[in-house]
Enzyme design. Structure first.
Site, PDB file in Angstrom:
ATOM      1  N   GLY C 109     -47.491  21.653 -46.706  1.00 57.93           N
ATOM      2  CA  GLY C 109     -48.598  21.939 -45.799  1.00 57.93           C
ATOM      3  C   GLY C 109     -48.447  23.275 -45.104  1.00 57.93           C
ATOM      4  CB  CYS C 110     -45.672  25.513 -44.658  1.00 60.61           C
ATOM      5  SG  CYS C 110     -45.245  27.021 -43.810  1.00 60.61           S
TER       6      CYS C 110
END
Lengths: 121, 98, 111
Positions: C109-110
Site C-alpha cells: 500500500g506504499c
C-alpha cells in the site's frame, strides 16, 4: 479522507492454486490503509483461505495464513464466512485461523446489498 | 493410465468427469486437486465408492500447504515429488485433466 | 539487480535499494542501509527497526504507516506511537525508510 465507502471483497477461490487469494488480501490491506470501511466475504472454495495450519515449505511458495492475523491491525474485522461452504468441505468455525462470523447465504446476500463497492476474487 | 487432477472438486468437475469416464487405473491429486482427498468434502462419498476401480494418490506437499495433512480421506495414499515421478514413470499413459 | 557490499560480503538489492533476501539481514547491513538513507541510527531508531522485523515475522507483511503507528503505540507507549515521533526518526517516511533499514520489502500500500 471524509468520503468513506463500504467495500466488500468476495473471495471464492482456494489459496495457492491460483493467485486470487493473495491478490485479494493485498488489495484489502491497501484499501484499509486508506481508511475505508472494508469487509471480506468467504464462500465456496474461498473458505479454504482461512483454514488453519498452512505449511507451504514443501511447495516452495510463501505462505500467507499469518497475514490474515494482521487484518485486525488494519481495522478489518468484518470477516463473513458462508456456513454452507464450510459444511460442504467438512470444516467448522474452529478450523478458521482468525475470528470470523459464520452466516447463511441469505444473510451474506443481505450484507452484499449494503455495500457501495463489491469486488470479486 | 494415470489421471492427474489439479482442480478443486467443488470448483471444477475434473474429478467427477474422471470418475465417470475413465475405466480404471490411478488418480493423482495435486495442487487444488488435493481438496478432493480430504475428510468431510462433499465428494468424499463418490471418491470412496470409486476406490475399487481406482488407486488414489495425493501430493503431500500440497496437502500440507493447505493445512490438510492430518485430514486425508481413508484409503488415499500420499506421495512426495519422488513418488509423483515414480507414478508417472510406472504408467504407460498419463492424462492431466486441465 | 543491484548489489551492496558490507564488510566484504555482497548483498542483492532491488532497484530502489531494498534487500532482496531478508534472511541475509544483520545489524551491519541495517547500518549500511541507514547510511544510504542518511539516517544516523540511535537506540530509538533500532527500536522501531526491530519492531518492524518482529511484525514481519509474525504477520509476513510490512505494515502501512497508520498501522505501524498504532501497533507501536500499543507496544511501546503513546509517546512513541505517533507520527511526529516516527517522522522525526525517519524523515522520509517511517514505513518506507525503516522497512528498508530492517531489510523488509516496501510496505503493502506504499506507493
Amino acid at each position: 479522507m471524509s468520503d468513506i465507502k463500504k467495500f466488500m471483497f468476495v473471495n471464492r477461490k482456494a489459496p495457492y492454486g491460483t493467485i486470487y487469494a493473495l491478490e485479494s488480501l493485498e488489495v484489502v490491506l491497501i484499501a484499509a490503509a486508506f481508511e475505508q470501511d472494508v469487509s471480506m466475504a468467504f464462500l465456496d472454495d474461498g473458505v479454504y483461505q482461512l483454514k488453519k495450519g498452512h505449511a507451504t515449505k514443501g511447495i516452495e511458495v510463501k505462505g500467507f495464513e499469518k497475514t490474515y492475523g494482521a487484518l485486525e491491525d488494519y481495522d478489518v474485522t468484518k470477516l463473513y464466512v458462508d456456513q454452507e461452504s464450510l459444511d460442504a468441505r467438512g470444516l467448522t468455525a474452529d478450523d478458521m485461523c482468525v475470528p470470523v462470523e459464520v452466516m447463511s447465504r441469505a444473510e451474506l446476500g443481505k450484507k452484499m446489498d449494503e455495500q457501495d463497492v463489491v469486488l470479486s476474487f | 493410465m494415470l489421471h492427474i487432477i489439479n482442480k478443486s472438486p467443488l470448483d471444477r468437475n475434473s474429478l467427477e468427469t474422471v470418475l465417470t469416464t475413465a475405466t480404471g487405473g490411478s488418480i493423482l491429486l495435486i495442487e487444488d486437486g488435493v481438496y478432493g482427498a480430504t475428510k468431510g468434502n462433499a465428494c468424499e462419498g463418490k471418491l470412496k465408492a470409486a476406490m475399487g476401480k481406482f488407486k488414489v494418490y495425493a501430493l503431500q506437499g500440497d496437502l500440507e500447504a493447505r493445512g490438510f495433512a492430518d485430514r486425508v480421506t481413508d484409503g488415499v495414499t500420499t506421495v512426495d515429488y519422488a513418488g509423483f515421478v515414480d507414478l508417472v514413470a510406472d504408467s504407460k499413459t498419463n492424462q492431466s485433466w486441465l | 539487480m543491484a548489489t551492496i557490499d558490507v564488510n566484504g560480503k555482497s548483498y542483492e538489492t532491488d532497484e530502489e535499494g531494498y534487500l532482496v533476501d531478508l534472511s541475509q539481514w544483520n545489524e551491519d547491513v541495517g547500518g549500511y542501509l541507514a547510511q544510504t538513507e542518511g539516517v544516523a541510527m540511535t537506540e530509538q531508531h533500532w527500536e522501531v527497526v526491530n519492531f518492524l522485523r518482529d511484525y514481519y515475522n509474525e504477520f509476513q507483511i510490512a505494515p502501512a504507516v497508520r498501522v505501524l503507528t498504532k501497533a507501536i503505540g500499543k507496544k511501546l507507549g503513546p509517546e512513541k506511537g505517533n507520527s511526529q515521533y516516527l517522522y522525526e526518526l525517519f524523515p522520509y517516511g517511517p514505513a518506507k525508510q525503516a522497512c528498508k533499514i530492517a531489510g523488509l520489502p516496501k510496505p503493502t500500500g506504499c506507493v
